[in-house]
Design a protein around this motif. Sequence first.
Motif, PDB file in Angstrom:
ATOM      1  N   UNK A   1       0.839  -1.197   0.000  1.00 24.49           N
ATOM      2  CA  UNK A   1       0.000   0.000   0.000  1.00 24.49           C
ATOM      3  C   UNK A   1       0.876   1.250   0.000  1.00 24.49           C
ATOM      4  N   UNK A   2       0.232   2.416   0.015  1.00 26.08           N
ATOM      5  CA  UNK A   2       0.969   3.669   0.138  1.00 26.08           C
ATOM      6  C   UNK A   2       0.968   4.166   1.584  1.00 26.08           C
ATOM      7  N   UNK A   3       0.640   3.261   2.515  1.00 22.16           N
ATOM      8  CA  UNK A   3       0.575   3.590   3.937  1.00 22.16           C
ATOM      9  C   UNK A   3       1.834   3.092   4.633  1.00 22.16           C
ATOM     10  N   UNK A   4       2.006   3.488   5.899  1.00 20.78           N
ATOM     11  CA  UNK A   4       3.188   3.057   6.646  1.00 20.78           C
ATOM     12  C   UNK A   4       2.841   2.817   8.109  1.00 20.78           C
ATOM     13  N   UNK A   5       3.650   2.018   8.774  1.00 23.74           N
ATOM     14  CA  UNK A   5       3.506   1.777  10.200  1.00 23.74           C
ATOM     15  C   UNK A   5       4.071   2.964  10.983  1.00 23.74           C
ATOM     16  N   UNK A   6       3.511   3.196  12.168  1.00 24.81           N
ATOM     17  CA  UNK A   6       4.052   4.249  13.024  1.00 24.81           C
ATOM     18  C   UNK A   6       5.154   3.675  13.922  1.00 24.81           C
TER      19      UNK A   6
ATOM     20  N   UNK B   1      -6.762   1.732  -0.113  1.00 22.81           N
ATOM     21  CA  UNK B   1      -6.263   0.439   0.336  1.00 22.81           C
ATOM     22  C   UNK B   1      -6.915  -0.009   1.637  1.00 22.81           C
ATOM     23  N   UNK B   2      -7.151   0.942   2.543  1.00 24.83           N
ATOM     24  CA  UNK B   2      -7.666   0.593   3.859  1.00 24.83           C
ATOM     25  C   UNK B   2      -8.725   1.567   4.328  1.00 24.83           C
ATOM     26  N   UNK B   3      -9.271   1.277   5.513  1.00 22.85           N
ATOM     27  CA  UNK B   3     -10.358   2.077   6.065  1.00 22.85           C
ATOM     28  C   UNK B   3      -9.940   2.559   7.450  1.00 22.85           C
ATOM     29  N   UNK B   4     -10.081   3.853   7.664  1.00 25.34           N
ATOM     30  CA  UNK B   4      -9.562   4.494   8.864  1.00 25.34           C
ATOM     31  C   UNK B   4     -10.493   4.268  10.054  1.00 25.34           C
ATOM     32  N   UNK B   5     -10.007   3.529  11.049  1.00 25.66           N
ATOM     33  CA  UNK B   5     -10.851   3.204  12.207  1.00 25.66           C
ATOM     34  C   UNK B   5     -11.069   4.397  13.127  1.00 25.66           C
ATOM     35  N   UNK B   6     -10.314   5.457  12.921  1.00 28.93           N
ATOM     36  CA  UNK B   6     -10.561   6.683  13.697  1.00 28.93           C
ATOM     37  C   UNK B   6     -11.839   7.349  13.216  1.00 28.93           C
ATOM     38  N   UNK B   7     -12.147   7.180  11.928  1.00 28.15           N
ATOM     39  CA  UNK B   7     -13.270   7.861  11.282  1.00 28.15           C
ATOM     40  C   UNK B   7     -14.514   6.974  11.228  1.00 28.15           C
ATOM     41  N   UNK B   8     -15.510   7.324  12.023  1.00 24.61           N
ATOM     42  CA  UNK B   8     -16.777   6.597  11.984  1.00 24.61           C
ATOM     43  C   UNK B   8     -17.418   6.741  10.608  1.00 24.61           C
ATOM     44  N   UNK B   9     -17.256   7.901   9.988  1.00 20.29           N
ATOM     45  CA  UNK B   9     -17.817   8.133   8.653  1.00 20.29           C
ATOM     46  C   UNK B   9     -17.199   7.184   7.633  1.00 20.29           C
TER      47      UNK B   9
END
Length: 210
Positions: free
Chosen positions: A137-142, A172-180
């Motif tokens: 993905x274009x994401x990364x681990x913190x 690629x993914x869905x942000x669990x911080x965002x209920x929307x």
Amino acid sequence: MKKVFVLVVLFILPLVAYLFFASGVNKFGKLPILTESIPDITAISPDHTLEDNITILGFLGSDIEQVKGNVFNLNQKIYKRFYEFNDFQMVMIVPKGKEDKIASLKEELGQLADARKWNFVFATPVEIKELFNGLKTDLSLDENFGNPNVFIIDKDKSLRGRDDDEDEEIKYGFNTISVADLNNKMEDDVKIILAEYRLALKKNNANRSK
């Protein structure tokens, strides 16, 4: 005028509805594959596998208290709606050493719903990085080896998502911080992939019965 109105209701509207849903099936009938054949988790935990399951895969990181809210969002908006499907599971990757924290978290989840399909897999930092990088993905681990996004993995261990998302283009993914994000996008996409497999199963059964 009344006759015209009746004719429209009886004939035109059903035709329009049919065309609408037919086009919807073509466009949304299958969730795009973004990455094929990601690494399985059996090398990390022999008791767990992504294969032959529809998996929501997440990387919680080592700060469990910080991500509790994300987990509860996911539990309420996604897990509780789909956990009764036989092939559905949640797999959260957690750094080793956080077993006690996760035991407490799972107990809290069990007070909100049947938590038997919440799976927590403990891994080393190297194993976590390898699995995450395998998603491509274009994401990364913190710094805690976590990421707020969760990912839909199909039965063939392929990452599913959106290749024409209006906000991110490739999602690629869905942000669990965002209920929307969970409500407006992820819920729909989980429904699509579940329906895809149910339809394939019905077709196979129909072909066998012929």
